[in-house]
Design an enzyme around this catalytic site. Sequence first.
Site, PDB file in Angstrom:
ATOM      1  N   GLY A 103      14.182   2.280  14.978  1.00  0.00           N
ATOM      2  CA  GLY A 103      13.670   1.628  16.166  1.00  0.00           C
ATOM      3  C   GLY A 103      12.279   1.300  15.828  1.00  0.00           C
ATOM      4  O   GLY A 103      11.844   0.114  16.661  1.00  0.00           O
ATOM      5  N   GLU A 110      10.780   6.584   6.178  1.00  0.00           N
ATOM      6  CA  GLU A 110      11.281   7.813   6.727  1.00  0.00           C
ATOM      7  C   GLU A 110      12.421   8.335   5.813  1.00  0.00           C
ATOM      8  O   GLU A 110      12.438   9.434   5.478  1.00  0.00           O
ATOM      9  CB  GLU A 110      11.908   7.584   8.027  1.00  0.00           C
ATOM     10  CG  GLU A 110      10.728   7.407   9.081  1.00  0.00           C
ATOM     11  CD  GLU A 110      11.261   6.831  10.420  1.00  0.00           C
ATOM     12  OE1 GLU A 110      10.577   6.961  11.433  1.00  0.00           O
ATOM     13  OE2 GLU A 110      12.157   6.231  10.437  1.00  0.00           O
ATOM     14  N   LYS A 128      18.363  11.173  23.872  1.00  0.00           N
ATOM     15  CA  LYS A 128      18.825  10.677  22.550  1.00  0.00           C
ATOM     16  C   LYS A 128      20.226  11.303  22.153  1.00  0.00           C
ATOM     17  O   LYS A 128      20.563  10.872  21.063  1.00  0.00           O
ATOM     18  CB  LYS A 128      17.489  11.115  21.524  1.00  0.00           C
ATOM     19  CG  LYS A 128      16.320  10.376  21.893  1.00  0.00           C
ATOM     20  CD  LYS A 128      16.071   9.001  21.557  1.00  0.00           C
ATOM     21  CE  LYS A 128      14.892   8.504  21.866  1.00  0.00           C
ATOM     22  NZ  LYS A 128      13.733   8.737  21.012  1.00  0.00           N
TER      23      LYS A 128
HETATM   24  C1  5RP Z   1      11.105   4.884  13.782  1.00  0.00           C
HETATM   25  C2  5RP Z   1      11.872   6.004  14.277  1.00  0.00           C
HETATM   26  C3  5RP Z   1      11.444   6.875  15.224  1.00  0.00           C
HETATM   27  O1  5RP Z   1      11.631   8.205  14.779  1.00  0.00           O
HETATM   28  C4  5RP Z   1      12.593   6.428  16.468  1.00  0.00           C
HETATM   29  O2  5RP Z   1      12.400   5.195  16.689  1.00  0.00           O
HETATM   30  C5  5RP Z   1      12.294   7.551  18.006  1.00  0.00           C
HETATM   31  O3  5RP Z   1      11.320   7.080  18.307  1.00  0.00           O
HETATM   32  P1  5RP Z   1      10.601   7.675  19.614  1.00  0.00           P
HETATM   33  O4  5RP Z   1      10.241   9.297  19.123  1.00  0.00           O
HETATM   34  O5  5RP Z   1       9.293   6.913  19.964  1.00  0.00           O
HETATM   35  O6  5RP Z   1      11.350   7.747  20.578  1.00  0.00           O
HETATM   36  O7  5RP Z   1      13.011   5.925  13.429  1.00  0.00           O
HETATM   37  O8  5RP Z   1      11.549   4.159  12.848  1.00  0.00           O
END
Ligand code: 5RP
Length: 249
Positions: A103, A110, A128
Amino acid sequence: MRPNTEQDRAKWAAGTAAIDAYVRDGMKLGLGSGTTSHWFVRALGAAVSDGLDIVGVPTSTGTRDLAIEVGVPLTTLAEVRRLDLTIDGADEIDHDGNMIKGGGACLLWERIVADASQRLVAVVDDTKLVDTLGAFPLPIEVIPFSWESTRRSIARLLTRLGHPDPDLRLRTRDGEAVVTDSGNYLIDAHLRVIKDPLALDGQLNWIPGVVENGLFTGIADEMIIGHPSGEHEIRDVHNAPSARPSTTR
Ligand code: 5RP
């Protein structure tokens, strides 16, 4: 800095709990991206200034900048090769620990950092956790060259895997394509329900032009779920099957 919404407090709870639960002197750590991981990185900076001896490898330029700001010593995978532990967030996580990530557009770094880690702990707020992945659009990182053709190939694969006529959108900001830290584009697959995450994760990256996809199956070993009350719970998910066996674990 303090959390200022209920969801942010839940993210803070998960991110900061990871320090006491998992981090020990001498560890080499993968530092995740996103707001939940950033609570972890800030707490890590405070622990380092209290004497904790660790080094970290960031999963994005954003996390690198934050780590430098809060005093977390950094290294690279060229220097350390293997990491003891990565703490990273997720956009969705199911009860087996399969995740949608990306996201924040950081999925490629990652994934590389996760693959170099002995263990991965997902830190998430309780919104989540889902029964089935897919309400969050699946990010797919693609080479800019001829990305429209890559998108057509992705559509054909998705149709074959039971997602006919998929809604595949180039991610844009202010009318321009979002460019990742590696100079690529992102296509977000709005699938609503991902019927078979392992099959999809296993096949998407074979498409020429696809660099990585945001399905992280069988990679998380544990998850810390934070709640708006400031409490957290830890779940062990390390037995879930992975679509793509790690080359390094
Ligand atoms: C970024 C990611 C993040 O870990 C994911 O979007 C979760 O973000 P947040 O902790 O702001 O909800 O995969 O590429």
